[in-house]
Write a protein that holds these residues in place. Structure first.
Motif, mmCIF file in Angstrom:
data_model
loop_
_atom_site.group_PDB
_atom_site.id
_atom_site.type_symbol
_atom_site.label_atom_id
_atom_site.label_comp_id
_atom_site.label_asym_id
_atom_site.label_seq_id
_atom_site.Cartn_x
_atom_site.Cartn_y
_atom_site.Cartn_z
ATOM 1 N N LYS A 212 0.831 -1.208 0.000
ATOM 2 C CA LYS A 212 0.000 0.000 0.000
ATOM 3 C C LYS A 212 0.865 1.258 0.000
ATOM 4 O O LYS A 212 0.514 2.268 -0.625
ATOM 5 C CB LYS A 212 -0.923 -0.004 1.209
ATOM 6 C CG LYS A 212 -2.060 -1.013 1.093
ATOM 7 C CD LYS A 212 -2.841 -1.120 2.378
ATOM 8 C CE LYS A 212 -3.900 -2.204 2.281
ATOM 9 N NZ LYS A 212 -4.590 -2.420 3.566
ATOM 10 N N GLN A 213 2.000 1.190 0.690
ATOM 11 C CA GLN A 213 2.907 2.333 0.676
ATOM 12 C C GLN A 213 3.488 2.545 -0.724
ATOM 13 O O GLN A 213 3.681 3.683 -1.171
ATOM 14 C CB GLN A 213 4.041 2.118 1.692
ATOM 15 C CG GLN A 213 3.606 2.181 3.140
ATOM 16 C CD GLN A 213 3.062 3.540 3.534
ATOM 17 O OE1 GLN A 213 3.648 4.572 3.220
ATOM 18 N NE2 GLN A 213 1.929 3.556 4.208
ATOM 19 N N LYS A 216 0.790 4.110 -2.778
ATOM 20 C CA LYS A 216 0.689 5.523 -2.405
ATOM 21 C C LYS A 216 1.759 6.341 -3.123
ATOM 22 O O LYS A 216 1.476 7.424 -3.657
ATOM 23 C CB LYS A 216 0.852 5.676 -0.892
ATOM 24 C CG LYS A 216 0.769 7.119 -0.397
ATOM 25 C CD LYS A 216 1.175 7.237 1.062
ATOM 26 C CE LYS A 216 2.674 7.129 1.238
ATOM 27 N NZ LYS A 216 3.095 7.349 2.644
ATOM 28 N N SER A 219 0.929 6.809 -6.707
ATOM 29 C CA SER A 219 -0.189 7.750 -6.863
ATOM 30 C C SER A 219 0.278 9.195 -6.704
ATOM 31 O O SER A 219 -0.128 10.082 -7.464
ATOM 32 C CB SER A 219 -1.276 7.434 -5.830
ATOM 33 O OG SER A 219 -1.773 6.120 -6.005
ATOM 34 N N GLY A 239 -0.580 13.113 0.771
ATOM 35 C CA GLY A 239 0.598 12.533 1.397
ATOM 36 C C GLY A 239 0.667 12.851 2.881
ATOM 37 O O GLY A 239 0.947 11.976 3.712
ATOM 38 N N LEU A 242 -2.332 10.934 4.786
ATOM 39 C CA LEU A 242 -2.136 9.486 4.895
ATOM 40 C C LEU A 242 -1.030 9.140 5.890
ATOM 41 O O LEU A 242 -1.171 8.208 6.688
ATOM 42 C CB LEU A 242 -1.822 8.886 3.522
ATOM 43 C CG LEU A 242 -2.980 8.879 2.520
ATOM 44 C CD1 LEU A 242 -2.526 8.296 1.192
ATOM 45 C CD2 LEU A 242 -4.169 8.088 3.060
ATOM 46 N N ASN A 243 0.062 9.891 5.867
ATOM 47 C CA ASN A 243 1.147 9.605 6.803
ATOM 48 C C ASN A 243 0.757 9.923 8.237
ATOM 49 O O ASN A 243 1.127 9.207 9.169
ATOM 50 C CB ASN A 243 2.408 10.380 6.410
ATOM 51 C CG ASN A 243 3.175 9.704 5.290
ATOM 52 O OD1 ASN A 243 2.620 8.850 4.593
ATOM 53 N ND2 ASN A 243 4.429 10.061 5.120
#
Length: 274
Positions: A212-213, A216, A219, A239, A242-243
């Motif tokens: 998933k990372q 990400k 994306s 970014g 999400l982090n």
């Protein structure tokens, strides 16, 4: 300013949580179909990389620096504090205040780091995952310190790695991760080194977290390429959010685990004193 940023993140959480959970479920189902031999190979490689990261984060001088910051906070309640273990004398509410203060600091670090990755710069994207894991490993140390546990011993460092592993798993694995973490803690009471021969800290479920990372990162890079200005504001916001979500999840899990540990040890001490 920091509180305003965290409030903005909470608003974004409400809007995106449902879609993220749905994506997590679909992605989990897809990952479970991978052949077991590929999973084993990937887990062994990732386990070695995480152990290397742990060695970097857990250098003695870095551990001592974090402990000094925790002790400064603790001395607001007891000026005679000199050792991390002495924080166990504080009230639970006081320790919770210290760990919440430290967690918010590391969530902010993740927010900034995620914003840098969100610019889509290849270097920033390449460093995003190592930086994110480093921030969260240090946050776990701060939480452990707040409850009176020093990470200067190898068993405590390995236990912190297991908290990192369990705390970063997808929502679909949360309850299983908690049960696994509790069993690892009680196993550690019998086998103090916490890791036996041929055992890895990282389990196969963590492959989803890594994948998933990577998605990400791809994306965020796509958002940069699509932006006429070269830097996508949406990418920076995504970014950062999400982090920060990632770190909030890890922080909540770490708090739950170390509070559980305090309760278990308090019960054991009470039983011995009877």
């Amino acid at each position: 300013m920091k509180n305003d940023l965290l409030q903005l993140l909470d608003q974004q959480d409400v809007q995106w949580t449902k879609s993220i959970e749905e994506a997590d479920q679909r992605f989990s189902e897809w990952m479970q179909k991978l052949p077991d031999e590929y999973k084993v190979m990937a887990v062994e490689v990732l386990d070695q990389l995480v152990l290397m990261l742990s060695q970097f984060c857990h250098k003695h001088h870095r551990l001592v620096e974090t402990e000094k910051k925790i002790l400064l906070e603790a001395r607001l309640y007891d000026e005679e504090m000199t050792q991390i273990e002495e924080l166990r004398r504080l009230k639970l509410s006081q320790r919770q205040y210290i760990e919440e203060k430290m967690k918010s600091r590391y969530v902010l670090y993740s927010l900034v780091e995620g914003g840098v990755a969100g610019t889509g710069n290849p270097v920033g994207l390449a460093l995003d995952l190592p930086a994110l894991l480093t921030i969260n490993l240090k946050m776990i140390q701060a939480v452990a310190n707040a409850y009176g546990y020093s990470l200067t011993s190898p068993p405590e460092q390995v236990l912190a790695l297991k908290v990192l592993h369990a705390g970063t798993l997808s929502k679909a694995y949360h309850e299983d991760a908690w049960e696994w973490m509790v069993s690892e803690y009680h196993k550690g009471e019998e086998y103090p080194l916490y890791v036996t021969e041929h055992e890895t800290v990282i389990q196969s479920e963590w492959l989803e977290t890594i994948a998933k990372q990577w998605i990400k990162a791809m994306s965020l890079y796509s958002l940069k390429k699509a932006s006429k200005k070269g830097v996508s504001v949406v990418g920076v916001l995504v970014g950062a959010t999400l982090n920060a979500q990632f770190s909030k999840q890890v922080g909540e899990f770490a708090s739950r685990f170390y509070q559980y540990r305090v309760e278990q040890e308090s019960q054991s001490e009470g039983a011995l004193s009877e």
